[in-house]
Structure formats: structure tokens, C-alpha cells
Design an enzyme around this catalytic site. Structure first.
Site, mmCIF file in Angstrom:
data_model
loop_
_atom_site.group_PDB
_atom_site.id
_atom_site.type_symbol
_atom_site.label_atom_id
_atom_site.label_comp_id
_atom_site.label_asym_id
_atom_site.label_seq_id
_atom_site.Cartn_x
_atom_site.Cartn_y
_atom_site.Cartn_z
ATOM 1 N N CYS A 59 0.836 -1.202 0.000
ATOM 2 C CA CYS A 59 0.000 0.000 0.000
ATOM 3 C C CYS A 59 0.869 1.250 0.000
ATOM 4 O O CYS A 59 1.343 1.690 1.055
ATOM 5 C CB CYS A 59 -0.937 -0.002 1.206
ATOM 6 S SG CYS A 59 -2.078 1.399 1.222
ATOM 7 N N CYS A 101 -0.655 4.158 1.894
ATOM 8 C CA CYS A 101 -0.608 3.990 3.357
ATOM 9 C C CYS A 101 0.793 4.253 3.907
ATOM 10 O O CYS A 101 0.952 4.947 4.921
ATOM 11 C CB CYS A 101 -1.027 2.577 3.752
ATOM 12 S SG CYS A 101 -2.606 2.021 3.112
ATOM 13 N N ASP A 102 1.798 3.699 3.252
ATOM 14 C CA ASP A 102 3.144 3.665 3.821
ATOM 15 C C ASP A 102 4.168 4.507 3.077
ATOM 16 O O ASP A 102 5.314 4.620 3.516
ATOM 17 C CB ASP A 102 3.643 2.211 3.864
ATOM 18 C CG ASP A 102 2.731 1.310 4.668
ATOM 19 O OD1 ASP A 102 2.136 1.798 5.643
ATOM 20 O OD2 ASP A 102 2.606 0.117 4.325
#
Length: 245
Positions: free
Chosen positions: A88, A91-92
Site C-alpha cells: 500500500c 498507506c506507507d
């Protein structure tokens, strides 16, 4: 994680949004049962849904089981999840600001991940096992024309390699857990050429701090095997036999 890309929401976290959705659903009489479904019977009405602790009869069933990310299954991948290996980028990706990263894949998701990471990472290396992308032409051209992104065609990942991170203890800490599992961080990715005639034992190492696997998802529909017909993905389901209205 803060939610920054959903219309109408400001200064909200993911769990906070979920709590609001549940609160709204409860106001309309929705009942929540936090349990795992182990079996379903769709052969007749009402449908039967069995969980670990209960049996539910229902005349309608909405399947929203989601999907799990596909992984490469190469050495080091599992050990380094959360230590630099992710699926992701949104996300990261912020964790790797001004650091080199790699993206694995050739579809739309891989293109989008590479473009997202190129905003903040020092460099993005896109690894694809073929000589052309499966992604849409527009996305592919944006990637190919981006100065921060380098594409490695006809290349596959052999291994994710990491280094052990020393565990630091406070001087005044009375008890030290000697059985604590070591922590590993991604240091490099080992790749090989997939071109015809290439030596499969000839590898190249790419240094990176983050690696994002973007090779698709596996729908969580095994629970319905034999009762519903799926498409080739399978992300769309339909009844395998006619059922009463």
C-alpha cells in the site's frame, strides 16, 4: 492513519470514520455481530450463515468480504512485511520520504503506486517481468515520462534482503526481554532478468529502503465455492443455480 482524500471529512482517522459509519447504521436498527463466518448454505431460502458461535437465517445476503493483496512468495518477503515491504503506497509511502524505493508490477495499481511515491521518494524503480505494461496507456505514459521513475523491463524479484536493527534499551530499564524477536529492515532487492536466454542464476542487487508489491488482489470468496459462479478474476459472483424469489 489520517483520512485526507474522502469528501466532507476533515481531521479524521480511519478508525474514526468506521465508528461514525457504525453509529449511523445503528441508528437505522442495524445489529452488529463481531464473529467469523465459517459456512454458508445458499441452496434454499432462507439462506443460512453459520459463524463460530451462532447460526443466522436470512432472505438476502450482501457479500462484501473484500480481497487480500497478492504477494510474490519470494524469500525475505514475509519477514520484511512492515519492515520496508508493503502493498500500500498510499498507506506507507510517506515513511520513505527522500529515500529510494521499488515498485513491483505492471498494471494500473503499480503505475499509480509509482506516481504516488515519486512525489516524495528520492527515486522509484519500477520492476516488471514483461517488456510492456498491462496498465492503461495514459498511466503508462505518465510513468515513462516521469524523471524520478526508472523502469526495469523483463525483470523479476528473486529475494528481499534485510538487515537486523539493533534493539535499544533504556539505561534505567530493570527487565530486559532476552526472547524478543529481532527486528529487520529492508536493505535491498535481488533481481534477475526474465529475457529469453538470460542466466537465471545471474542476479543484480538494488539498494532501497522500501518495496511495494502491486501485482493484484485475491478476492476472499472461497467461502462461496460451489454455490456461486465467479468470473475469471473472480471478483464478481452470481448464483450457480436459480433460487426462489
Amino acid at each position: 492513519v489520517d483520512v485526507e482524500n474522502y469528501p466532507g471529512l476533515l481531521d479524521m482517522t480511519g478508525p474514526g470514520v468506521v465508528q461514525l459509519m457504525q453509529k449511523q447504521a445503528k441508528s437505522f436498527g442495524t445489529l452488529f455481530e463481531e464473529d467469523s463466518v465459517v459456512e454458508v448454505d445458499l441452496s434454499s431460502h432462507p439462506f443460512v450463515v453459520r459463524t463460530n458461535h451462532s447460526t443466522i437465517n436470512t432472505h438476502s445476503l450482501i457479500i462484501a468480504t473484500g480481497a487480500d493483496s497478492r504477494w510474490l512468495g519470494v524469500p525475505g518477503e514475509h519477514k520484511l512485511r512492515g519492515g520496508g515491504v508493503s502493498t500500500c503506497a498510499t498507506c506507507d509511502g510517506f515513511l520513505f520520504r527522500d529515500k529510494p524505493v521499488v515498485v513491483v508490477g505492471g498494471g494500473d495499481t503499480a503505475m499509480e503506486d509509482a506516481l504516488v511515491l515519486a512525489r516524495t521518494s528520492s527515486s522509484v524503480t519500477l520492476i516488471h517481468r514483461r517488456d510492456s505494461f498491462r496498465a492503461s496507456h495514459a498511466l503508462a505514459q505518465r510513468v515513462l515520462n516521469h524523471p524520478t521513475i526508472t523502469v526495469r523491463w523483463n525483470t523479476s524479484v528473486v529475494e528481499f534482503k534485510g538487515t537486523e536493527v539493533p534493539i535499544e534499551y533504556d539505561d534505567d530499564e530493570e527487565e530486559v526481554d532476552m526472547d524478543q524477536e529481532p527486528i529487520y529492515r529492508l536493505a535491498s532487492v535481488l533481481i534477475r532478468s526474465t529475457s529469453e536466454g538470460a542466466d537465471p542464476n545471474e542476479h543484480e542487487e538494488i539498494s532501497c529502503d522500501g518495496a511495494f508489491v502491486a501485482i493484484g488482489h485475491e478476492p476472499n470468496t472461497k467461502l462461496f465455492n460451489g454455490q456461486l459462479v465467479s468470473n475469471a478474476q473472480p471478483s464478481t459472483l452470481s448464483p450457480s443455480t436459480s433460487t426462489p424469489p
